[in-house]
Design a protein around this motif. Structure first.
Motif, PDB file in Angstrom:
ATOM      1  N   MET A   1       0.854  -1.156   0.000  1.00 52.16           N
ATOM      2  CA  MET A   1       0.000   0.000   0.000  1.00 52.16           C
ATOM      3  C   MET A   1       0.906   1.226   0.000  1.00 52.16           C
ATOM      4  O   MET A   1       1.886   1.272   0.725  1.00 52.16           O
ATOM      5  N   VAL A   2       0.543   2.204  -0.817  1.00 53.16           N
ATOM      6  CA  VAL A   2       1.324   3.429  -0.956  1.00 53.16           C
ATOM      7  C   VAL A   2       0.397   4.619  -0.757  1.00 53.16           C
ATOM      8  O   VAL A   2      -0.698   4.658  -1.311  1.00 53.16           O
ATOM      9  N   ASN A   3       0.843   5.571   0.018  1.00 47.85           N
ATOM     10  CA  ASN A   3       0.131   6.837   0.134  1.00 47.85           C
ATOM     11  C   ASN A   3       0.710   7.756  -0.936  1.00 47.85           C
ATOM     12  O   ASN A   3       1.885   8.103  -0.882  1.00 47.85           O
ATOM     13  N   PRO A   4      -0.088   8.158  -1.921  1.00 45.25           N
ATOM     14  CA  PRO A   4       0.450   8.946  -3.025  1.00 45.25           C
ATOM     15  C   PRO A   4       1.055  10.282  -2.587  1.00 45.25           C
ATOM     16  O   PRO A   4       1.902  10.826  -3.274  1.00 45.25           O
ATOM     17  N   GLY A   5       0.646  10.790  -1.442  1.00 42.52           N
ATOM     18  CA  GLY A   5       1.227  12.027  -0.943  1.00 42.52           C
ATOM     19  C   GLY A   5       2.612  11.840  -0.363  1.00 42.52           C
ATOM     20  O   GLY A   5       3.378  12.792  -0.242  1.00 42.52           O
ATOM     21  N   ASP A   6       2.950  10.584  -0.013  1.00 44.05           N
ATOM     22  CA  ASP A   6       4.232  10.299   0.636  1.00 44.05           C
ATOM     23  C   ASP A   6       5.293   9.760  -0.312  1.00 44.05           C
ATOM     24  O   ASP A   6       6.470   9.834   0.001  1.00 44.05           O
ATOM     25  N   ASP A   7       4.912   9.191  -1.432  1.00 44.15           N
ATOM     26  CA  ASP A   7       5.902   8.571  -2.323  1.00 44.15           C
ATOM     27  C   ASP A   7       5.590   8.875  -3.789  1.00 44.15           C
ATOM     28  O   ASP A   7       5.120   8.023  -4.534  1.00 44.15           O
ATOM     29  N   THR A  21      -6.213   2.818  -6.400  1.00 41.50           N
ATOM     30  CA  THR A  21      -5.794   2.036  -7.562  1.00 41.50           C
ATOM     31  C   THR A  21      -5.170   0.744  -7.048  1.00 41.50           C
ATOM     32  O   THR A  21      -4.329   0.780  -6.152  1.00 41.50           O
ATOM     33  N   LEU A  22      -5.581  -0.368  -7.615  1.00 40.34           N
ATOM     34  CA  LEU A  22      -5.008  -1.677  -7.286  1.00 40.34           C
ATOM     35  C   LEU A  22      -4.233  -2.146  -8.511  1.00 40.34           C
ATOM     36  O   LEU A  22      -4.793  -2.255  -9.602  1.00 40.34           O
ATOM     37  N   VAL A  23      -2.932  -2.363  -8.328  1.00 43.19           N
ATOM     38  CA  VAL A  23      -2.087  -2.840  -9.411  1.00 43.19           C
ATOM     39  C   VAL A  23      -1.572  -4.223  -9.020  1.00 43.19           C
ATOM     40  O   VAL A  23      -0.953  -4.384  -7.972  1.00 43.19           O
ATOM     41  N   LEU A  24      -1.849  -5.217  -9.856  1.00 43.72           N
ATOM     42  CA  LEU A  24      -1.326  -6.562  -9.628  1.00 43.72           C
ATOM     43  C   LEU A  24      -0.024  -6.698 -10.397  1.00 43.72           C
ATOM     44  O   LEU A  24       0.036  -6.383 -11.586  1.00 43.72           O
ATOM     45  N   VAL A  25       1.013  -7.154  -9.685  1.00 39.55           N
ATOM     46  CA  VAL A  25       2.347  -7.250 -10.262  1.00 39.55           C
ATOM     47  C   VAL A  25       2.849  -8.675 -10.117  1.00 39.55           C
ATOM     48  O   VAL A  25       2.721  -9.277  -9.055  1.00 39.55           O
ATOM     49  N   GLU A  26       3.404  -9.195 -11.200  1.00 42.45           N
ATOM     50  CA  GLU A  26       4.013 -10.524 -11.178  1.00 42.45           C
ATOM     51  C   GLU A  26       5.387 -10.415 -11.817  1.00 42.45           C
ATOM     52  O   GLU A  26       5.519  -9.966 -12.964  1.00 42.45           O
TER      53      GLU A  26
END
Length: 52
Positions: A1-7, A21-26
């Motif tokens: 989980m990322v806070n867009p204001g922090d990173d 936004t949910l991004v699935l990464v493989e």
């Protein structure tokens, strides 16, 4: 989980344009993206099942 204001670097790297936004990464590659606003648990489970 990322806070867009922090990173902001991750926001740019993954082209996050809306929250949530949910991004699935493989293997470091995006395999699915859900960016349609708030989704209930059933919709998220179906999205993961379709892309996993």
């Amino acid at each position: 989980m990322v806070n867009p204001g922090d990173d902001i670097g991750l926001v740019d790297e993954w082209a996050i344009r809306s929250v949530p936004t949910l991004v699935l990464v493989e293997g470091g590659t995006e395999v699915g993206r859900l960016a349609d606003g708030f989704q209930g648990g059933d919709a998220i489970e179906a999205f993961i099942a379709d892309h996993a």
